[in-house]
Write a protein that holds these residues in place. Structure first.
Motif, PDB file in Angstrom:
ATOM      1  N   MET A 293      85.528  86.745  42.351  1.00 52.27           N
ATOM      2  CA  MET A 293      85.474  87.492  43.615  1.00 52.27           C
ATOM      3  C   MET A 293      86.505  88.606  43.635  1.00 52.27           C
ATOM      4  N   ALA A 294      87.706  88.325  43.124  1.00 51.91           N
ATOM      5  CA  ALA A 294      88.748  89.350  43.087  1.00 51.91           C
ATOM      6  C   ALA A 294      88.323  90.522  42.206  1.00 51.91           C
ATOM      7  N   LEU A 295      87.694  90.219  41.074  1.00 59.46           N
ATOM      8  CA  LEU A 295      87.212  91.279  40.179  1.00 59.46           C
ATOM      9  C   LEU A 295      86.068  92.048  40.824  1.00 59.46           C
ATOM     10  N   LEU A 296      85.187  91.339  41.513  1.00 60.38           N
ATOM     11  CA  LEU A 296      84.045  91.974  42.168  1.00 60.38           C
ATOM     12  C   LEU A 296      84.510  92.955  43.239  1.00 60.38           C
ATOM     13  N   ASP A 297      85.589  92.606  43.918  1.00 62.95           N
ATOM     14  CA  ASP A 297      86.109  93.462  44.996  1.00 62.95           C
ATOM     15  C   ASP A 297      86.668  94.779  44.481  1.00 62.95           C
ATOM     16  N   LYS A 298      86.967  94.855  43.186  1.00 63.59           N
ATOM     17  CA  LYS A 298      87.507  96.113  42.640  1.00 63.59           C
ATOM     18  C   LYS A 298      86.459  97.221  42.656  1.00 63.59           C
ATOM     19  N   GLY A 299      85.195  96.835  42.575  1.00 63.87           N
ATOM     20  CA  GLY A 299      84.112  97.801  42.750  1.00 63.87           C
ATOM     21  C   GLY A 299      83.750  98.636  41.549  1.00 63.87           C
ATOM     22  N   ASP A 300      84.369  98.419  40.388  1.00 65.24           N
ATOM     23  CA  ASP A 300      84.011  99.205  39.207  1.00 65.24           C
ATOM     24  C   ASP A 300      83.189  98.347  38.242  1.00 65.24           C
ATOM     25  N   LYS A 301      82.487  99.017  37.332  1.00 70.24           N
ATOM     26  CA  LYS A 301      81.553  98.322  36.456  1.00 70.24           C
ATOM     27  C   LYS A 301      82.248  97.370  35.481  1.00 70.24           C
ATOM     28  N   ALA A 302      83.361  97.815  34.913  1.00 72.41           N
ATOM     29  CA  ALA A 302      84.057  96.966  33.943  1.00 72.41           C
ATOM     30  C   ALA A 302      84.525  95.665  34.599  1.00 72.41           C
ATOM     31  N   SER A 303      85.061  95.777  35.807  1.00 66.30           N
ATOM     32  CA  SER A 303      85.508  94.573  36.521  1.00 66.30           C
ATOM     33  C   SER A 303      84.327  93.685  36.894  1.00 66.30           C
ATOM     34  N   ALA A 304      83.206  94.307  37.241  1.00 65.21           N
ATOM     35  CA  ALA A 304      82.010  93.532  37.599  1.00 65.21           C
ATOM     36  C   ALA A 304      81.519  92.720  36.397  1.00 65.21           C
ATOM     37  N   ARG A 305      81.605  93.311  35.210  1.00 59.67           N
ATOM     38  CA  ARG A 305      81.182  92.574  34.013  1.00 59.67           C
ATOM     39  C   ARG A 305      82.109  91.387  33.747  1.00 59.67           C
ATOM     40  N   GLN A 306      83.401  91.573  33.983  1.00 64.74           N
ATOM     41  CA  GLN A 306      84.333  90.453  33.847  1.00 64.74           C
ATOM     42  C   GLN A 306      84.051  89.389  34.902  1.00 64.74           C
ATOM     43  N   ALA A 307      83.707  89.842  36.110  1.00 68.42           N
ATOM     44  CA  ALA A 307      83.368  88.899  37.183  1.00 68.42           C
ATOM     45  C   ALA A 307      82.147  88.071  36.804  1.00 68.42           C
ATOM     46  N   TYR A 308      81.185  88.712  36.170  1.00 67.23           N
ATOM     47  CA  TYR A 308      79.975  87.999  35.711  1.00 67.23           C
ATOM     48  C   TYR A 308      80.359  86.840  34.798  1.00 67.23           C
ATOM     49  N   ASP A 309      81.290  87.087  33.889  1.00 72.12           N
ATOM     50  CA  ASP A 309      81.736  86.018  32.977  1.00 72.12           C
ATOM     51  C   ASP A 309      82.460  84.909  33.730  1.00 72.12           C
ATOM     52  N   GLU A 310      83.259  85.285  34.727  1.00 67.83           N
ATOM     53  CA  GLU A 310      83.992  84.271  35.498  1.00 67.83           C
ATOM     54  C   GLU A 310      83.023  83.378  36.279  1.00 67.83           C
ATOM     55  N   PHE A 311      82.034  83.976  36.899  1.00 66.61           N
ATOM     56  CA  PHE A 311      81.045  83.186  37.642  1.00 66.61           C
ATOM     57  C   PHE A 311      80.253  82.291  36.691  1.00 66.61           C
ATOM     58  N   GLY A 312      79.953  82.811  35.499  1.00 63.57           N
ATOM     59  CA  GLY A 312      79.259  82.001  34.500  1.00 63.57           C
ATOM     60  C   GLY A 312      80.080  80.795  34.081  1.00 63.57           C
ATOM     61  N   ALA A 313      81.400  80.994  33.935  1.00 66.23           N
ATOM     62  CA  ALA A 313      82.288  79.885  33.574  1.00 66.23           C
ATOM     63  C   ALA A 313      82.336  78.846  34.691  1.00 66.23           C
ATOM     64  N   ALA A 314      82.312  79.311  35.945  1.00 66.83           N
ATOM     65  CA  ALA A 314      82.316  78.374  37.078  1.00 66.83           C
ATOM     66  C   ALA A 314      81.058  77.517  37.089  1.00 66.83           C
ATOM     67  N   LEU A 315      79.920  78.136  36.758  1.00 65.65           N
ATOM     68  CA  LEU A 315      78.653  77.393  36.741  1.00 65.65           C
ATOM     69  C   LEU A 315      78.596  76.388  35.593  1.00 65.65           C
ATOM     70  N   LYS A 316      79.268  76.686  34.493  1.00 69.67           N
ATOM     71  CA  LYS A 316      79.327  75.719  33.398  1.00 69.67           C
ATOM     72  C   LYS A 316      80.142  74.497  33.806  1.00 69.67           C
ATOM     73  N   LEU A 317      81.162  74.730  34.630  1.00 74.29           N
ATOM     74  CA  LEU A 317      81.990  73.617  35.093  1.00 74.29           C
ATOM     75  C   LEU A 317      81.227  72.768  36.108  1.00 74.29           C
ATOM     76  N   ILE A 318      80.639  73.444  37.104  1.00 66.70           N
ATOM     77  CA  ILE A 318      79.879  72.741  38.139  1.00 66.70           C
ATOM     78  C   ILE A 318      78.611  73.547  38.437  1.00 66.70           C
ATOM     79  N   PRO A 319      77.468  73.122  37.916  1.00 67.83           N
ATOM     80  CA  PRO A 319      76.212  73.821  38.222  1.00 67.83           C
ATOM     81  C   PRO A 319      75.983  73.865  39.736  1.00 67.83           C
ATOM     82  N   ASN A 320      75.451  74.984  40.212  1.00 68.14           N
ATOM     83  CA  ASN A 320      75.151  75.172  41.639  1.00 68.14           C
ATOM     84  C   ASN A 320      76.407  75.162  42.512  1.00 68.14           C
ATOM     85  N   TYR A 321      77.536  75.550  41.931  1.00 71.72           N
ATOM     86  CA  TYR A 321      78.772  75.587  42.713  1.00 71.72           C
ATOM     87  C   TYR A 321      78.698  76.707  43.759  1.00 71.72           C
TER      88      TYR A 321
END
Length: 383
Positions: free
Chosen positions: A139-167
């Motif tokens: 969420m913090a990366l997403l709030d930055k509003g730039d594409k590079a940060s959004a791509r990093q945010a995508y990876d962070e959300f993916g890692a969260a889903l690996k820990l707990i699906p449907n989190y």
């Protein structure tokens, strides 16, 4: 027969005894080396086979105690650290301890010696904390509003889903991050100076776009045909401009070559005065009249990659390509026996028309296409 059976029984007994001694020694060695998890597992396996084993009975409780101390000390170190991803490390430590819990419970004899601690709730708590941390980082990366940060945010959300699906709403947030992080690349139409070759140029561009899409060079890069974009609402981030420069199709050269050839051949045999046999040779000659027709097609492709937001030129290059069509044929005068096998093949040829210009255009652009595809793959792999 009885003696043989008795000897086999003694042999099997000796092997089992040796295995037993080796197992106990290996468990003890692991303990002495500080590899307490492995020692616990080894002692448990021993007790599964021999519940009264003295070494395993004596050492298992202390091995488990030491394993517990080591793992929990690591957990405490992680808890004191400022590492944002510490909860994933803590979860791994708890999982290792839970593995020991499950191993001990698999042996009634081991369970009488040790009452292992159940870490299932601790694992769940650590996973929840780890998923929350990944989600917050995304969420913090997403709030930055730039594409590079959004791509990093995508990876962070993916890692969260690996820990707990449907989190929470992580899937939705990951999709949002992808849409923000993706780079939409539009490939321009190609204008050529002769309308006659426009269809071939369009084929070149169409094949390029399809191939780039199928290669899936980077999950965050999408390629589009300019004609498709023009009819839709897509806003491109980068623009690839293509232009054929200084190309020639079907430049024909005709060379006529006259060449004399000769060869010595055996035409018979003769004998000398003492009866020794010799070959009789004769020189045969011919004149070759060869026509060599060469059709050359070549050209250059300029390409430019531009950021559509600020007009910045990201990359530019010029790629050469060429294709040569060749046909040779000929006739001869004289003795055919003077011709080599290669000469005979030429004599068997005939005057053939070259491929149509549109085919020649596609042939000389083939190496250009291959190089351009490699360039674009290398360029967009960097993202």
């Amino acid at each position: 027969m009885k003696k043989q059976a008795f000897r086999q029984l003694l042999s099997i007994t000796a092997i089992l005894l040796y295995t037993c001694i080796l197992s106990c020694k290996s468990g003890e060695k692991l303990y002495n080396k500080g590899r307490y998890d492995e020692a616990v597992t080894t002692f448990v396996k021993k007790l599964q086979r021999k519940p009264q084993d003295a070494t395993a009975t004596r050492m298992l409780p202390d091995a488990y105690k030491q394993a517990l101390l080591v793992r929990e000390d690591r957990v405490n170190e992680y808890l004191r650290s400022n590492n944002q991803l510490k909860w994933e490390n803590i979860r791994n430590e708890y999982r290792a301890l839970q593995t020991l819990y499950n191993a001990i419970h698999s042996s009634p004899a081991a369970l009488k010696l040790v009452q292992p601690k159940d870490y299932r709730d601790a694992i769940t708590g650590a996973q929840e904390n780890a998923a929350e941390m990944r989600y917050d980082r995304g969420m913090a990366l997403l709030d930055k509003g730039d594409k590079a940060s959004a791509r990093q945010a995508y990876d962070e959300f993916g890692a969260a889903l690996k820990l707990i699906p449907n989190y929470r709403d992580t899937k939705q947030r990951r999709d949002e991050a992808y849409q923000m992080g993706v780079i939409n690349v539009v490939v321009s139409e190609i204008e050529v100076r002769s309308p006659y070759y426009q269809f071939s140029a369009d084929q070149f561009r169409d094949y390029l776009v399809r191939n780039l899409q199928q290669r899936n060079i980077n999950q965050f890069v999408q390629f589009y045909d300019e004609r498709v974009v023009r009819n839709g609402n897509l806003r491109p981030d980068e623009y690839i401009e293509l232009r054929f420069f200084d190309f020639v199709v079907g430049q024909t050269y005709v060379d006529r070559i006259q060449r004399d050839v000769s060869k010595e051949i055996v035409v018979g045999t003769t004998k000398d005065s003492i009866g020794k046999e010799f070959n009789i040779y004769k020189t045969v000659k011919a004149t070759l009249y060869i026509t060599k027709k060469t059709v050359v097609s070549k050209g250059l492709l300029d390409y430019r990659i531009t950021n559509t937001g600020n007009g910045q030129l990201l990359r530019t290059d010029r790629i050469p390509g060429s294709y040569t069509w060749l046909n040779q044929f000929g006739t001869f005068k004289g003795d055919e026996r003077a011709l080599s096998d290669e000469d005979k093949q030429l004599m068997g040829g005939r005057d053939m028309p070259p491929p149509p210009p549109t085919d020649l255009f596609m042939e000389f652009t083939r190496p250009i296409y291959d190089q351009l595809a490699r360039d674009l793959q290398s360029f967009y792999n960097r993202i």
